[in-house]
Design an enzyme around this catalytic site. Structure first.
Site, mmCIF file in Angstrom:
data_model
loop_
_atom_site.group_PDB
_atom_site.id
_atom_site.type_symbol
_atom_site.label_atom_id
_atom_site.label_comp_id
_atom_site.label_asym_id
_atom_site.label_seq_id
_atom_site.Cartn_x
_atom_site.Cartn_y
_atom_site.Cartn_z
ATOM 1 N N GLY A 12 0.833 -1.211 0.000
ATOM 2 C CA GLY A 12 0.000 0.000 0.000
ATOM 3 C C GLY A 12 0.857 1.246 0.000
ATOM 4 N N GLY A 16 -1.548 7.204 1.540
ATOM 5 C CA GLY A 16 -1.133 8.286 2.437
ATOM 6 C C GLY A 16 -0.070 7.871 3.431
ATOM 7 N N LEU A 37 -1.415 -1.873 -5.783
ATOM 8 C CA LEU A 37 -2.214 -2.461 -6.862
ATOM 9 C C LEU A 37 -1.744 -2.002 -8.227
ATOM 10 C CD1 LEU A 37 -5.773 -1.996 -5.298
ATOM 11 C CD2 LEU A 37 -4.710 -4.195 -5.871
ATOM 12 N N ALA A 62 1.050 -5.557 -7.193
ATOM 13 C CA ALA A 62 0.511 -6.820 -6.672
ATOM 14 C C ALA A 62 -0.749 -6.536 -5.884
ATOM 15 C CB ALA A 62 1.538 -7.514 -5.769
ATOM 16 N N VAL A 64 -2.570 -7.773 -2.740
ATOM 17 C CA VAL A 64 -2.185 -8.573 -1.568
ATOM 18 C C VAL A 64 -3.214 -9.660 -1.236
ATOM 19 C CG1 VAL A 64 -0.748 -6.751 -0.549
ATOM 20 C CG2 VAL A 64 -3.163 -6.948 0.148
ATOM 21 N N TYR A 164 -13.878 -3.877 9.556
ATOM 22 C CA TYR A 164 -12.548 -3.260 9.733
ATOM 23 C C TYR A 164 -11.997 -3.534 11.140
ATOM 24 C CZ TYR A 164 -9.110 0.601 9.426
ATOM 25 O OH TYR A 164 -7.966 1.376 9.416
ATOM 26 N N ALA A 166 -12.649 -5.991 13.141
ATOM 27 C CA ALA A 166 -12.253 -7.397 13.274
ATOM 28 C C ALA A 166 -10.880 -7.640 12.641
ATOM 29 C CB ALA A 166 -13.302 -8.300 12.624
ATOM 30 N N LYS A 168 -8.482 -5.412 12.168
ATOM 31 C CA LYS A 168 -7.398 -4.687 12.834
ATOM 32 C C LYS A 168 -7.046 -5.308 14.187
ATOM 33 C CE LYS A 168 -6.514 -1.906 9.477
ATOM 34 N NZ LYS A 168 -5.235 -2.020 8.758
ATOM 35 N N THR A 199 -4.969 11.485 6.311
ATOM 36 C CA THR A 199 -4.758 10.984 4.942
ATOM 37 C C THR A 199 -6.090 11.026 4.199
ATOM 38 O OG1 THR A 199 -5.292 8.751 5.610
ATOM 39 C CG2 THR A 199 -2.976 9.362 5.731
HETATM 40 P P1 NAD Z 1 -4.839 4.850 1.694
HETATM 41 O O1 NAD Z 1 -6.170 4.451 1.147
HETATM 42 O O2 NAD Z 1 -4.330 6.217 1.449
HETATM 43 O O3 NAD Z 1 -3.738 3.806 1.223
HETATM 44 C C1 NAD Z 1 -3.947 2.422 1.191
HETATM 45 C C2 NAD Z 1 -3.160 1.864 0.018
HETATM 46 O O4 NAD Z 1 -3.343 0.440 0.023
HETATM 47 C C3 NAD Z 1 -3.645 2.383 -1.330
HETATM 48 O O5 NAD Z 1 -2.559 2.888 -2.089
HETATM 49 C C4 NAD Z 1 -4.276 1.178 -1.994
HETATM 50 O O6 NAD Z 1 -4.144 1.140 -3.411
HETATM 51 C C5 NAD Z 1 -3.507 0.034 -1.323
HETATM 52 N N1 NAD Z 1 -4.270 -1.206 -1.371
HETATM 53 C C6 NAD Z 1 -5.564 -1.392 -1.016
HETATM 54 N N2 NAD Z 1 -5.926 -2.651 -1.239
HETATM 55 C C7 NAD Z 1 -4.836 -3.282 -1.760
HETATM 56 C C8 NAD Z 1 -4.594 -4.589 -2.217
HETATM 57 N N3 NAD Z 1 -5.559 -5.519 -2.209
HETATM 58 N N4 NAD Z 1 -3.355 -4.903 -2.673
HETATM 59 C C9 NAD Z 1 -2.392 -3.963 -2.704
HETATM 60 N N5 NAD Z 1 -2.555 -2.707 -2.288
HETATM 61 C C10 NAD Z 1 -3.774 -2.363 -1.831
HETATM 62 O O7 NAD Z 1 -4.936 4.551 3.273
HETATM 63 P P2 NAD Z 1 -3.990 5.050 4.471
HETATM 64 O O8 NAD Z 1 -4.750 6.045 5.255
HETATM 65 O O9 NAD Z 1 -2.627 5.382 3.981
HETATM 66 O O10 NAD Z 1 -3.953 3.731 5.364
HETATM 67 C C11 NAD Z 1 -2.863 2.819 5.343
HETATM 68 C C12 NAD Z 1 -3.075 1.779 6.441
HETATM 69 O O11 NAD Z 1 -3.185 2.427 7.700
HETATM 70 C C13 NAD Z 1 -4.351 0.954 6.278
HETATM 71 O O12 NAD Z 1 -4.101 -0.378 6.667
HETATM 72 C C14 NAD Z 1 -5.309 1.605 7.243
HETATM 73 O O13 NAD Z 1 -6.295 0.716 7.688
HETATM 74 C C15 NAD Z 1 -4.366 2.005 8.355
HETATM 75 N N6 NAD Z 1 -4.851 3.086 9.205
HETATM 76 C C16 NAD Z 1 -5.049 4.336 8.684
HETATM 77 C C17 NAD Z 1 -5.497 5.335 9.522
HETATM 78 C C18 NAD Z 1 -5.694 6.723 9.030
HETATM 79 O O14 NAD Z 1 -6.132 7.547 9.835
HETATM 80 N N7 NAD Z 1 -5.395 7.041 7.795
HETATM 81 C C19 NAD Z 1 -5.741 5.066 10.871
HETATM 82 C C20 NAD Z 1 -5.551 3.796 11.352
HETATM 83 C C21 NAD Z 1 -5.075 2.808 10.511
#
Ligand code: NAD
Length: 254
Positions: A12, A16, A37, A62, A64, A164, A166, A168, A199
């Protein structure tokens, strides 16, 4: 673990938090394998990593959730770099909905099986597959290091996020299992539970909800992506951090 001497894969990485992690680790001289992706979405991150001082930065497409994709991508990383010391299982999605929603005594909607399953596939199965494939190569290559799973404050159970929450909670537990299973190979595992970070994922919330949320956080603001990236660097560098979840949420409790 010395980040400047390490090859680190981030899933990913076009998103962000993933891109902030990549750039922070690049600034410390890591060699980076960026996974998402879509390869073209990774290109600006790859270029920023090179500018920030990465030893090397390669982009890999890829999904995941796909077993063939994950085994292929980690085999390619092992072949391209000849090493793999760190992995951040960061790719994740949300598909929020109440389990059942009632209005005037009538059930008006429910979380669909597709909403449930797609989040489990990306956030839980994706972490399992990447952790399994990465560790296979780390052990074969004799690389000591660390795998970090990105959990969430929602792991405690957040309304409207049964799917979500579950996943995490699951990835936090998986890091505990891996810390126990992989210690004999010199590989640590840990998780990070970010609160609300500014993000796209969080900024897509309704403005009133965002305002209300910031007011609930003791430090009165959302976190910055680089604050999570610094936690990733800390866990990689501190060889005594193992099997635990680092909570980074400004003091918020759900
Ligand atoms: P985001 O949506 O900006 O980035 C997620 C990235 O994962 C994207 O680039 C997307 O293309 C990629 N992705 C999604 N499904 C995929 C797959 N099947 N295969 C490959 N890549 C895939 O989200 P973010 O805010 O940067 O979050 C990143 C991680 O942090 C996530 O796991 C999210 O649950 C976790 N998180 C974020 C926050 C927040 O406040 N932003 C808080 C807690 C946890």
């Amino acid at each position: 673990m010395d980040i400047s001497q390490s090859t680190i894969a981030i899933t990913g990485a076009a998103g962000g938090l993933g891109s902030a992690m990549a750039q922070r680790l690049a600034g410390q001289g890591a060699q980076l394998a960026l996974i998402d992706l879509d390869k073209s979405a990774l290109e600006p991150v790859r270029a920023a990593c090179i500018d920030a001082g990465a030893g090397a930065a390669l982009a890999y497409a890829a999904n995941v959730t796909d077993e063939a994709d994950t085994s292929g991508v980690f085999a390619a990383i092992a072949a391209d770099f000849g090493a793999l010391h760190g992995v951040v299982n960061n790719a994740g999605i949300t598909r929020d909905a109440l389990t059942v929603k009632f209005r005037d005594g009538e059930c008006v909607s429910a979380m669909t099986l597709d909403q449930w399953q797609s989040v489990l596939d990306a956030n839980l199965t994706g972490v399992f597959l990447c952790g399994r494939e990465a560790s296979r190569h780390m052990i074969t290559l004799g690389c000591h290091g660390c795998v970090i799973n990105i959990s969430s404050i929602s792991r405690a159970g957040n309304m409207g996020q049964i799917n979500y929450s579950a996943t995490k909670a699951g990835v936090e537990a998986m890091a505990v299992v891996w810390a126990r299973e992989w210690a004999r190979y010199g590989i640590r595992a840990a998780s990070i539970a970010p609160g609300f970070i500014g993000t796209d994922m969080v900024r897509s919330m309704k403005p009133e909800a965002l305002k209300k949320l910031s007011a609930m956080i003791p430090v009165q603001r959302m976190g910055e992506p680089d604050e999570i990236a610094r936690a990733v660097a800390f866990i990689f560098e501190n060889d005594y951090f193992n099997g635990r979840c680092l909570e980074l949420d400004g003091g918020l409790r759900l």
